[in-house]
Design an enzyme around this catalytic site. Structure first.
Site, short mmCIF file in Angstrom:
data_model
loop_
_atom_site.label_atom_id
_atom_site.label_comp_id
_atom_site.label_asym_id
_atom_site.label_seq_id
_atom_site.Cartn_x
_atom_site.Cartn_y
_atom_site.Cartn_z
N ILE A 57 0.86 -0.63 -0.35
CA ILE A 57 0.02 -0.27 -0.03
C ILE A 57 0.78 1.02 0.47
O ILE A 57 1.51 1.43 0.87
CB ILE A 57 -0.82 -0.22 1.78
CG1 ILE A 57 -1.78 1.52 1.50
CG2 ILE A 57 0.07 0.02 2.54
CD1 ILE A 57 -2.81 0.86 2.43
N SER A 58 0.82 1.79 -1.07
CA SER A 58 1.93 3.41 -0.84
C SER A 58 2.08 4.12 -0.04
O SER A 58 0.31 3.96 1.29
CB SER A 58 1.37 4.18 -1.98
OG SER A 58 1.21 3.56 -4.00
N GLN A 59 2.10 4.41 0.64
CA GLN A 59 2.39 5.99 1.04
C GLN A 59 1.95 7.07 1.25
O GLN A 59 1.27 7.19 0.21
CB GLN A 59 3.94 7.04 1.58
CG GLN A 59 4.58 7.27 0.40
CD GLN A 59 5.86 7.90 0.36
OE1 GLN A 59 6.82 7.74 0.19
NE2 GLN A 59 5.93 8.93 1.49
#
EC number: 2.1.1.77
Length: 213
Positions: A57-59
């Protein structure tokens, strides 16, 4: 975790995210629901987190940055996301009022994200398949967001943009990519190049080969 979400939004503002609609969506969508129990205490830190199957999950900053690029150019309409992953980006887009279609190639992620999105009652249309081929039956799209690194311009996705539609995609090698915005003007495409990022590879027929397949 409302306080943690507020702190995350303060941090996003400090990093330069200023679009009020985007910030409001980040205040509303509960990121901790999209990560596993082990990662949940850190869900609102500005870090990417593993979600299984070699994906992340991207920042929050990255999600907010890409979302801002879209919102500022296409404030409403029908949007396709390539790479559902955890479902968090799709939830943000739905909270912003877009009609959201999303494609995931990994069955386990597709199922997990679908459960969370369904539980939240979000109007997101998911599909299991090769995102590099887009969703021709539902095209054209006012916006397309690609949440993985493309090795080159994704021409099939570009062809599925509506007139004036915008594609947001990181393009480059496996180590670093430039965030790119491509807007359709008839049969021409205008390009804007932004900062460098590092994403997992976009795998599929028109992306990188998946060595695990």
């Amino acid at each position: 975790m409302a306080r943690e979400r507020q702190e995350m939004v303060v941090e996003l503002k400090r990093y330069g995210i200023s679009n009020a609609r985007v910030l409001d969506a980040f205040l509303t969508v509960r990121r901790h629901l999209f990560v596993d129990a082990q990662s949940r205490p850190y869900a609102y830190s500005d870090n990417a987190m593993p979600i299984g199957f070699g994906q992340t999950i991207s920042q929050p900053y990255t999600v907010a940055y890409m979302t801002s690029l879209l919102v500022e150019r296409v404030p409403s309409g029908k949007v396709l996301e390539i790479g559902t992953g955890s479902g968090y980006q799709a939830a943000i887009l739905a909270e912003l009022g877009y009609r959201v279609y999303t494609i995931e190639r990994i069955a386990g992620l597709y199922a997990a994200a679908g459960r969370v999105l369904d539980a939240l009652g979000l109007p997101v249309h998911p599909r299991l398949g090769d995102g590099t081929l887009g969703w021709p039956e539902e095209a054209p799209f006012d916006g397309i967001i690609v949440t993985a690194a493309a090795p080159r311009e994704p021409h099939t996705l570009m062809s599925q943009l509506a007139e004036g539609g915008v594609l947001v995609v990181p393009i480059g090698d496996l180590g670093s990519q430039q965030m790119t915005v491509i807007r359709r003007r008839g049969e021409r495409f205008e390009h804007e190049i932004f900062h460098n990022f590092a994403f997992v590879p976009l795998c599929g027929r028109e992306g990188w080969a998946d060595n695990n397949e």
